[in-house]
Design an enzyme around this catalytic site. Structure first.
Site, short mmCIF file in Angstrom:
data_model
loop_
_atom_site.label_atom_id
_atom_site.label_comp_id
_atom_site.label_asym_id
_atom_site.label_seq_id
_atom_site.Cartn_x
_atom_site.Cartn_y
_atom_site.Cartn_z
N THR A 32 -2.79 -7.85 0.02
CA THR A 32 -1.36 -7.63 0.14
C THR A 32 -0.78 -8.80 0.94
OG1 THR A 32 -1.56 -6.47 2.26
CG2 THR A 32 -1.75 -5.12 0.25
N TYR A 71 -5.65 -4.59 17.86
CA TYR A 71 -5.47 -3.97 16.54
C TYR A 71 -6.54 -2.91 16.29
CZ TYR A 71 -4.80 -3.71 11.45
OH TYR A 71 -4.58 -3.28 10.17
N ILE A 113 0.84 -1.20 0.00
CA ILE A 113 0.00 0.00 0.00
C ILE A 113 0.88 1.25 0.00
CG2 ILE A 113 -1.67 1.35 1.32
CD1 ILE A 113 -2.95 -1.24 2.24
N LYS A 161 -5.92 1.11 15.70
CA LYS A 161 -6.38 1.83 14.51
C LYS A 161 -7.38 2.92 14.87
CE LYS A 161 -3.71 -0.26 11.75
NZ LYS A 161 -2.60 0.48 11.12
N ILE A 206 -7.61 -5.10 1.24
CA ILE A 206 -6.81 -5.00 0.03
C ILE A 206 -5.83 -6.16 0.06
CG2 ILE A 206 -5.11 -3.62 -1.21
CD1 ILE A 206 -6.44 -1.13 0.00
#
Length: 211
Positions: free
Chosen positions: A204, A169, A13, A173, A202
């Site tokens: 990755t 997490y 990203i 965030k 996404i």
């Protein structure tokens, strides 16, 4: 000397963003894993970008300051892409909070000291931070404004209040988003701007680990 683009986190990203906006910049890739940094640097170099790479540990303020100081040797800091972090399947609760939460807060605090007028920055947060229940205005304000060195002492971030790695997490965030809101005021005083974005899924290498 060129304006310097700081790319923190040698991932897909961050590289995609740097390729879009870094064509006339000196790009300094920072990552804890130098092999990863070199791989991204090689890809970008072979695509015609002016790029170097350095080691930086986002969980360590001294390492962040050293990275910034080295980058300043190439020119003024004009852009920041903060795409560094670890995911729930990659790290312990302690590491997630230290890197994703504390590290981002410190990075923003240190970069605003050197960002040039009309500079820009972006932090890659995550949709995961928006999938957690509301924490309330008091906790949101604590996450946004507490001194970096006291952040991990907040009650909401203590082990007994964190369910698992995913919850840690999500908290990190959520903190990223709130922290950017507060930091934007400080960046604005330097005639610079900072934003966070919260991508969905996404594909990755990090996302594949989660799958």
């Amino acid at each position: 000397m060129k304006d310097v683009l700081l790319l923190v986190g040698a991932g897909q990203i961050g590289m995609a963003i740097a390729r879009r906006i870094g064509f006339d910049k000196k790009i300094i890739i920072g990552d804890k894993n130098l092999d990863n940094a070199k791989k991204i640097a090689d890809i970008m170099y072979n695509a015609g970008f002016d790029v170097n790479y350095l080691e930086v540990n986002l969980a360590d303020r001294k390492s962040i300051k050293n990275y910034i100081q080295e980058a300043q040797k190439y020119g003024q800091i004009g852009m920041l892409i903060n795409a560094a972090g670890v995911s729930p399947s990659q790290a312990s609760i302690e590491t997630i909070l230290k890197v994703d939460l504390y590290g981002t807060a410190v990075l923003l605090e240190e970069v605003v000291k050197v960002i040039k007028p009309y500079g820009t920055g972006v932090t890659i947060s995550s949709q995961s931070g928006h999938r957690m229940e509301a924490l309330g205005s008091e906790i949101d304000e604590q996450l946004a404004t507490t001194d970096c060195e006291n952040l991990l002492s907040l009650s909401v971030l203590q082990a007994e209040n964190i369910k698992d790695n995913l919850h840690a997490y999500q908290l990190a965030k959520r903190c990223n988003v709130k922290r950017v809101m507060a930091e934007a005021v400080k960046w604005g005083k330097k005639k610079a701007r900072i934003n966070s974005i919260s991508p969905g899924i996404i594909v990755t290498p990090l996302a594949i680990d989660e799958f």
